[in-house]
Design a protein around this motif. Structure first.
Motif, mmCIF file in Angstrom:
data_model
loop_
_atom_site.group_PDB
_atom_site.id
_atom_site.type_symbol
_atom_site.label_atom_id
_atom_site.label_comp_id
_atom_site.label_asym_id
_atom_site.label_seq_id
_atom_site.Cartn_x
_atom_site.Cartn_y
_atom_site.Cartn_z
ATOM 1 N N TRP A 56 90.122 32.583 -1.309
ATOM 2 C CA TRP A 56 89.363 33.437 -0.391
ATOM 3 C C TRP A 56 89.829 34.892 -0.487
ATOM 4 O O TRP A 56 89.027 35.818 -0.538
ATOM 5 C CB TRP A 56 89.527 32.908 1.028
ATOM 6 N N GLN A 302 85.134 26.735 -0.438
ATOM 7 C CA GLN A 302 84.866 28.172 -0.466
ATOM 8 C C GLN A 302 84.881 28.687 0.974
ATOM 9 O O GLN A 302 83.852 28.795 1.643
ATOM 10 C CB GLN A 302 83.534 28.446 -1.157
ATOM 11 N N TRP A 304 85.214 31.495 2.257
ATOM 12 C CA TRP A 304 84.510 32.719 2.627
ATOM 13 C C TRP A 304 83.111 32.441 3.167
ATOM 14 O O TRP A 304 82.558 33.256 3.894
ATOM 15 C CB TRP A 304 84.451 33.684 1.437
#
Length: 403
Positions: A56, A302, A304
């Motif tokens: 991230w 993921q 983010w």
């Protein structure tokens, strides 16, 4: 699928290698952080989460997303469940029959409860009612796989165009929460009631295997791996006709079944043939497959994408986690008997209802490594998650979407 211009996909072999590295990072960190040890946080969870955070940070600094090929990870999953099946004794399962029935009934109740919480959350924040099912059993009990299967239809037919993105985000959050809650829940239950493994013989068997099985050598390891591979092959062969009959089951389910079938027939037909069930070699294969699978799964999140989640989603997931823990402590644990196995299954139920079956198994493994063995729990929970949860979840989803 071709990666986007601003993304990079790690090849499969390198994904596996990084997963092993991430696992050892988790081992080192867990050994040096008392909180992680005391609350039974699995090493691959620690390492995988730290790796996901690092990716991230890399994404935030460069704008480049890193993805991973998952072929090896998916193979590790079927190897793990085939090994679980080989370890299964029908006598143990019959002995734990009441716990299996109780867990099935309570899982049914909780699936509907989870959708009630999600629906109330959707109503509170002015979202379509279909969003409640996405934030309920579709993404949490069902996980990413069920989300992928249901979300596109909900987006098209139920007036919730963000169904796919919402479901993926909630499933990811659920995986994180389940990984962090299972161990502490079991610790609270075990230490509050001063529980220990109920059957001394089971503890002795786990701590001191028979004399001919106390060591792991090349032949015993390769023989155990051969039996696991045979179970996996038979599982692959069984999966296709099962699917053609219209029964949708993940591939690991027939592999688990074939492991159980082999382990409860071959020793009877060929009593002089050595069998790897509950031997150190099979345990080593099972532990490796689970640890590597979980490390890869968590490092590939993921994170983010979660940064774009609106406040309502975070609140609903937090409430779902609180409801799950309350249900476990006040309903599931007492009805399962308030014993040590009930506490281990409580850790697994956290993963089953908020994350995924491998997360549940990893939490139970961390607990039993700390406090002692509970072999039936590792048979009961996968059977509930493999055969029962998906069927009940489909019924619940359809009912809530209809009304």
């Amino acid at each position: 699928m071709t990666p986007a211009a601003n993304s990079f996909e790690v090849p499969d072999f390198l994904t596996l290698t990084l997963g092993l590295l991430v696992y050892f990072v988790g081992v080192i960190v867990t050994r040096n952080v008392a909180f992680l040890r005391n609350y039974n946080i699995p090493e691959p969870v620690t390492g995988g989460f730290l790796a996901a955070v690092a990716l991230w940070v890399f994404y935030a600094a460069t704008g480049q997303a890193i993805g991973f090929e998952m072929i090896a990870r998916d193979r590790l999953l079927v190897i793990f469940f085939a090994a679980v099946g080989i370890n299964a004794r029908l006598s143990d399962l019959l002995a734990g029959g009441r716990a299996l029935i109780v867990l099935c009934v309570l899982t049914t109740i909780f699936v509907f409860l989870q959708n009630v919480v999600g629906t109330l959350g959707a109503s509170l924040f002015g979202l379509p009612s279909a969003a409640g099912v996405i934030m309920g059993s579709i993404a949490l009990v069902g996980g990413h796989g069920t989300t992928i299967a249901w979300a596109p239809a909900i987006a098209a037919e139920h007036g919730f165009p963000a169904a796919v993105e919402t479901g993926a985000a909630v499933a990811t959050l659920g995986l994180i929460v389940a990984s962090l809650l299972g161990g502490p829940v079991a610790k609270y239950l075990i230490e509050r009631r001063k529980l220990a493994p109920k059957v001394a013989a089971d503890h002795a068997e786990a701590a001191a295997p028979q004399a001919d099985a106390t060591t792991i050598d090349k032949s015993s390891l390769m023989y155990a791996l051969l039996m696991v591979n045979i179970a996996v092959i038979l599982g692959y062969l069984a999966h296709k006709p099962i699917t053609e009959l219209g029964v949708k089951l993940p591939l690991f389910v027939p592999c688990l079944i074939m492991g159980i079938v082999l382990s409860n027939t071959i020793p009877l037909i060929f009593p002089k043939l050595p069998w790897p069930a509950r031997k150190p070699s099979l345990t080593l294969i099972s532990d490796y497959a689970l640890s590597a699978f979980l490390a890869i799964s968590l490092m590939s999140m993921q994170l983010w994408t979660l940064a774009e989640i609106a406040g309502p989603l975070l609140i609903v997931v937090a409430v779902q986690a609180i409801v799950a823990v309350a249900f476990i402590v006040m309903v599931l644990f007492p009805l399962l008997g308030r014993d040590y196995q009930a506490a281990v299954l409580s850790a697994g139920f956290t993963g089953l209802t908020l994350g995924a079956t491998p997360t549940a198994i990893a939490s139970m493994t961390a607990v039993t490594e700390h406090y002692g063995p509970s072999p039936n729990a590792f048979i009961i929970l996968p059977l509930v998650s493999a055969f029962f949860v998906d069927i009940i979840n489909v019924i619940a989803i359809k009912l809530f979407l209809a009304f």
